[in-house]
Design a protein around this motif. Structure first.
Motif, PDB file in Angstrom:
ATOM      1  N   PHE A 116     141.383  10.040  -0.259  1.00 50.71           N
ATOM      2  CA  PHE A 116     141.214   9.297   0.982  1.00 50.71           C
ATOM      3  C   PHE A 116     139.750   9.144   1.375  1.00 50.71           C
ATOM      4  O   PHE A 116     139.428   9.094   2.559  1.00 50.71           O
ATOM      5  N   ASN A 117     138.858   9.043   0.393  1.00 53.54           N
ATOM      6  CA  ASN A 117     137.431   8.994   0.727  1.00 53.54           C
ATOM      7  C   ASN A 117     137.024   7.728   1.464  1.00 53.54           C
ATOM      8  O   ASN A 117     135.973   7.679   2.078  1.00 53.54           O
ATOM      9  N   GLU A 118     137.876   6.676   1.413  1.00 52.22           N
ATOM     10  CA  GLU A 118     137.542   5.458   2.168  1.00 52.22           C
ATOM     11  C   GLU A 118     138.004   5.550   3.616  1.00 52.22           C
ATOM     12  O   GLU A 118     137.662   4.694   4.432  1.00 52.22           O
ATOM     13  N   PHE A 119     138.794   6.578   3.935  1.00 53.81           N
ATOM     14  CA  PHE A 119     139.277   6.759   5.302  1.00 53.81           C
ATOM     15  C   PHE A 119     138.651   7.974   5.989  1.00 53.81           C
ATOM     16  O   PHE A 119     138.543   7.991   7.213  1.00 53.81           O
ATOM     17  N   VAL A 120     138.311   9.006   5.213  1.00 54.69           N
ATOM     18  CA  VAL A 120     137.781  10.249   5.768  1.00 54.69           C
ATOM     19  C   VAL A 120     136.373  10.481   5.223  1.00 54.69           C
ATOM     20  O   VAL A 120     136.164  10.475   4.000  1.00 54.69           O
ATOM     21  N   THR A 121     135.436  10.658   6.131  1.00 54.30           N
ATOM     22  CA  THR A 121     134.057  10.950   5.743  1.00 54.30           C
ATOM     23  C   THR A 121     133.613  12.244   6.412  1.00 54.30           C
ATOM     24  O   THR A 121     134.176  12.660   7.429  1.00 54.30           O
ATOM     25  N   GLN A 122     132.598  12.857   5.831  1.00 57.64           N
ATOM     26  CA  GLN A 122     132.089  14.125   6.372  1.00 57.64           C
ATOM     27  C   GLN A 122     130.732  13.883   7.013  1.00 57.64           C
ATOM     28  O   GLN A 122     129.834  13.278   6.413  1.00 57.64           O
ATOM     29  N   ASP A 123     130.617  14.306   8.242  1.00 50.87           N
ATOM     30  CA  ASP A 123     129.360  14.193   8.986  1.00 50.87           C
ATOM     31  C   ASP A 123     128.944  15.590   9.395  1.00 50.87           C
ATOM     32  O   ASP A 123     129.355  16.119  10.434  1.00 50.87           O
ATOM     33  N   GLY A 124     128.161  16.241   8.559  1.00 51.35           N
ATOM     34  CA  GLY A 124     127.811  17.635   8.797  1.00 51.35           C
ATOM     35  C   GLY A 124     129.039  18.502   8.636  1.00 51.35           C
ATOM     36  O   GLY A 124     129.679  18.516   7.577  1.00 51.35           O
ATOM     37  N   ASP A 125     129.414  19.231   9.681  1.00 48.49           N
ATOM     38  CA  ASP A 125     130.618  20.054   9.641  1.00 48.49           C
ATOM     39  C   ASP A 125     131.857  19.296  10.114  1.00 48.49           C
ATOM     40  O   ASP A 125     132.961  19.837  10.102  1.00 48.49           O
ATOM     41  N   ASN A 126     131.678  18.078  10.549  1.00 45.58           N
ATOM     42  CA  ASN A 126     132.786  17.288  11.090  1.00 45.58           C
ATOM     43  C   ASN A 126     133.399  16.390  10.014  1.00 45.58           C
ATOM     44  O   ASN A 126     132.677  15.812   9.183  1.00 45.58           O
ATOM     45  N   PHE A 127     134.715  16.257  10.063  1.00 45.96           N
ATOM     46  CA  PHE A 127     135.426  15.315   9.197  1.00 45.96           C
ATOM     47  C   PHE A 127     135.970  14.190  10.083  1.00 45.96           C
ATOM     48  O   PHE A 127     136.726  14.449  11.032  1.00 45.96           O
ATOM     49  N   VAL A 128     135.574  12.963   9.766  1.00 50.11           N
ATOM     50  CA  VAL A 128     135.864  11.806  10.617  1.00 50.11           C
ATOM     51  C   VAL A 128     136.905  10.917   9.927  1.00 50.11           C
ATOM     52  O   VAL A 128     136.747  10.542   8.754  1.00 50.11           O
ATOM     53  N   LEU A 129     137.965  10.620  10.648  1.00 51.12           N
ATOM     54  CA  LEU A 129     139.036   9.744  10.145  1.00 51.12           C
ATOM     55  C   LEU A 129     138.925   8.388  10.826  1.00 51.12           C
ATOM     56  O   LEU A 129     138.910   8.300  12.055  1.00 51.12           O
ATOM     57  N   GLU A 130     138.841   7.317  10.032  1.00 51.70           N
ATOM     58  CA  GLU A 130     138.757   5.967  10.566  1.00 51.70           C
ATOM     59  C   GLU A 130     139.824   5.103   9.895  1.00 51.70           C
ATOM     60  O   GLU A 130     139.878   5.028   8.664  1.00 51.70           O
ATOM     61  N   PHE A 131     140.672   4.469  10.683  1.00 52.82           N
ATOM     62  CA  PHE A 131     141.700   3.576  10.137  1.00 52.82           C
ATOM     63  C   PHE A 131     142.177   2.635  11.225  1.00 52.82           C
ATOM     64  O   PHE A 131     142.028   2.904  12.414  1.00 52.82           O
ATOM     65  N   ASP A 132     142.758   1.523  10.799  1.00 56.74           N
ATOM     66  CA  ASP A 132     143.299   0.512  11.715  1.00 56.74           C
ATOM     67  C   ASP A 132     144.753   0.867  12.004  1.00 56.74           C
ATOM     68  O   ASP A 132     145.608   0.785  11.117  1.00 56.74           O
ATOM     69  N   GLU A 133     145.044   1.276  13.213  1.00 57.61           N
ATOM     70  CA  GLU A 133     146.396   1.735  13.548  1.00 57.61           C
ATOM     71  C   GLU A 133     147.456   0.676  13.291  1.00 57.61           C
ATOM     72  O   GLU A 133     148.537   0.963  12.782  1.00 57.61           O
ATOM     73  N   LYS A 134     147.164  -0.562  13.648  1.00 57.86           N
ATOM     74  CA  LYS A 134     148.166  -1.625  13.468  1.00 57.86           C
ATOM     75  C   LYS A 134     148.464  -1.857  11.984  1.00 57.86           C
ATOM     76  O   LYS A 134     149.604  -2.072  11.595  1.00 57.86           O
ATOM     77  N   GLN A 135     147.426  -1.798  11.165  1.00 54.94           N
ATOM     78  CA  GLN A 135     147.614  -2.056   9.745  1.00 54.94           C
ATOM     79  C   GLN A 135     148.474  -0.990   9.078  1.00 54.94           C
ATOM     80  O   GLN A 135     149.277  -1.286   8.198  1.00 54.94           O
ATOM     81  N   TYR A 136     148.338   0.250   9.495  1.00 53.35           N
ATOM     82  CA  TYR A 136     149.037   1.347   8.833  1.00 53.35           C
ATOM     83  C   TYR A 136     150.197   1.895   9.647  1.00 53.35           C
ATOM     84  O   TYR A 136     150.790   2.899   9.277  1.00 53.35           O
TER      85      TYR A 136
END
Length: 566
Positions: A49-69
């Motif tokens: 899921f590297n296109e949806f979840v990225t790491q920013d320091g110690d934080n893991f950020v999830l980005e996705f389009d709710e309607k699409q999924y």
């Protein structure tokens, strides 16, 4: 272990999309923060899921389009089931199930994988990180998955285990690699003697709220779904339930379900038209429970559909009529009107076989004209030239079948048959006057003439259209005399419409005419069918199917034998 098959999980989740579907969060949710994901989840993020979840320091950020999924499982929109969002993201080697409970500040993220499942919470706002969080606690919460050799080494597992090793090596506080062991996936319920490859691996949907990060504590039961089926109002959910201290009870919608010694169960429930949600709840001996909701879909079953037996002229053999001649005309589409005569061309093509197999006409003594071949010139030449040459004077029985449009003159005195190129507005110039057609046939001097007309003269059609837009009122054709030796059977009275029988894909009159010739019209069982018997059979069935709005008529010799069975 076999490689995780995302397509199988997608097929599985097409039914339940576990925990239900509800109203979506505001469209296009931008960013979410994953709270303290375990080492296994981190590995999945990077490998699948590297296109949806990225790491920013110690934080893991999830980005996705709710309607699409967001789940598209239709009827779930009717049942909130305690969740205001449910979605699924398909990754490279696994699937990510996203649930956001009602009245909750966080969502539940579940990685569905055969060897290394995991869960985590995700927030709209960045959560406060717990101090001294231990990755091994996350591993314990996921039943201590570790890296070992498995039965089958798959590319997905190799990548995942490689990432786990890499993460462990970079984490000074993590335990050694020998503490990491793969989860053994539960065996799904096998409904038959052989496994069903379409069902794929079961999906463990143990509620995350009931899990503990301390393996010394008792965990909630685990429920796996192996299959869902609906047969009319009867729905069946099959699966497998397990627990380390033992299953005390399993329920479906509050009713107790029998569980086999190996954990298998088959739960039945009523499914109304439109579908239903079944809630399965498992209780263990320690009093802990876990639940899941599955969707059972049932189509709206039409209760008013009728079916009619397929036409078959080959049921019984008949006595040949070597001197007989037949002209068959069917016009379904016209050059000068958009009003089609539905199934008229099909009726003519099928009647050709009935002329051979039931009327006994030799196949080489039949002239069939369909659609553009049945223009005015073609029909008149078939009668004036071909029929005159084919008839053995005084010996031939002539059969004429016409399916298509008919029209009466404005005063109802004249009746016309409309050829392919006929214009309803110019009847005198482009249509065939029925009386003149009969006179041309009689001029050939046959022994007898039998005419079947699946047409009407009111100006209405087999469809919703009127043949002449300027004449919306149906005209009643007046009954006219027929030549001596003629027997004429028509589909409807002068002011009625000859209708189609949609279920049979034929004209209503034509279908029962041919069905009667098969032997159904032989009322006295004397192995022959007279014109009167055939008319009585057709009239009874056509009136019934048209609710009395179409009444076939008969003129001429009712005692004439039309069909002689051997």
């Amino acid at each position: 272990m076999s490689d995780f098959d995302v397509q199988k999980v997608m097929r599985k989740l097409r039914w339940p999309l576990l925990f239900g579907v509800s109203l979506a969060l505001p469209a296009l949710a931008d960013t979410y923060y994953i709270d303290n994901p375990s080492l296994i989840c981190k590995a999945h993020f990077k490998t699948s899921f590297n296109e949806f979840v990225t790491q920013d320091g110690d934080n893991f950020v999830l980005e996705f389009d709710e309607k699409q999924y967001q789940s598209k499982a239709g009827l779930f929109s009717k049942f909130k089931l305690g969740f205001k969002y449910n979605g699924l993201i398909e990754g490279k080697h696994a699937a990510m199930l996203l649930n956001w409970p009602d009245n909750s500040e966080k969502g539940i993220l579940t990685i569905l994988a055969s060897d290394y499942p995991c869960r985590a919470s995700y927030f709209k706002e960045q959560p406060i990180q717990m101090a001294n969080s231990d990755e091994t606690a996350g591993l314990n919460a996921e039943k201590k998955p570790t890296v070992q050799e498995t039965d089958v080494t798959s590319s997905g597992n190799i990548a995942l285990r490689g990432e786990i090793v890499s993460l462990i090596d970079t984490d000074k506080n993590s335990s050694s690699i020998n503490d990491v062991q793969p989860v053994q996936s539960q065996k799904p319920f096998d409904a038959g003697s052989q496994s069903d490859p379409e069902k794929g691996p079961p999906v463990d949907t143990q509620s995350p709220s009931n899990q503990s990060s301390d393996v010394s504590q008792t965990t909630a039961p685990s429920i796996s779904i192996a299959g869902i089926s609906v047969n009319g109002p009867q729905g069946v959910v099959e699966g497998y339930v397990s627990d380390e201290v033992g299953i005390a009870e399993l329920q479906i919608n509050g009713r107790t379900v029998v569980v086999n010694s190996d954990g298998r169960f088959s739960a039945k429930t009523f499914v109304p038209i439109g579908g239903a949600v079944a809630t399965i709840t498992a209780f263990n001996a320690a009093g802990m429970s876990s639940s899941m909701a599955v969707m059972l879909e049932r189509a709206d079953e039409t209760q008013t559909a009728f079916s009619f037996e397929e036409l078959n002229p080959l049921k019984r053999e008949v006595v040949p009529n070597e001197a007989a001649v037949a002209i068959i005309v069917g016009v379904g589409t016209y050059a000068n009107t958009d009003a089609d005569a539905i199934y008229a061309d099909t009726d003519a093509q099928v009647f050709q076989d009935y002329a051979v197999e039931k009327l006994g006409v030799p196949a080489n003594r039949i002239k069939t004209l369909v659609n553009d071949a049945a223009d005015e010139r073609g029909v008149l030449l078939a009668v004036i030239r071909w029929l005159t040459r084919a008839v053995e004077q005084g010996q031939s029985d002539v059969y004429v079948f016409f399916a298509g449009h008919g029209l009466a003159s404005d005063d109802g005195e004249k009746m016309y048959l409309l050829p392919y190129d006929g214009a309803p507005e110019l009847l005198d110039r482009t249509a065939i006057l029925r009386d003149e057609l009969f006179m041309d046939i009689a001029a050939a001097n046959p022994r007898s003439v039998t005419v079947f007309l699946d047409t009407c003269y009111s100006g209405t059609t087999r469809g919703p259209e009127m043949l002449v837009a300027s004449r919306p009122i149906a005209i009643r054709a007046k009954e006219s005399a027929i030549p001596e030796g003629f027997t004429v059977m028509t589909a409807a009275a002068g002011d009625q419409t000859a209708k189609p029988l949609e279920e049979a894909k034929h004209g209503m009159f034509s279908y029962f005419l041919m069905k009667g010739m098969e032997g159904d019209a032989d009322a006295n069982q004397d192995n022959q069918i007279t014109a009167g018997e055939l008319h009585a059979f057709v009239k009874q069935n056509v009136e019934q199917q048209s609710s009395g709005s179409q009444t076939p008529e008969l003129q001429g010799d009712a005692d004439r034998v039309l069909v002689r069975f051997q």
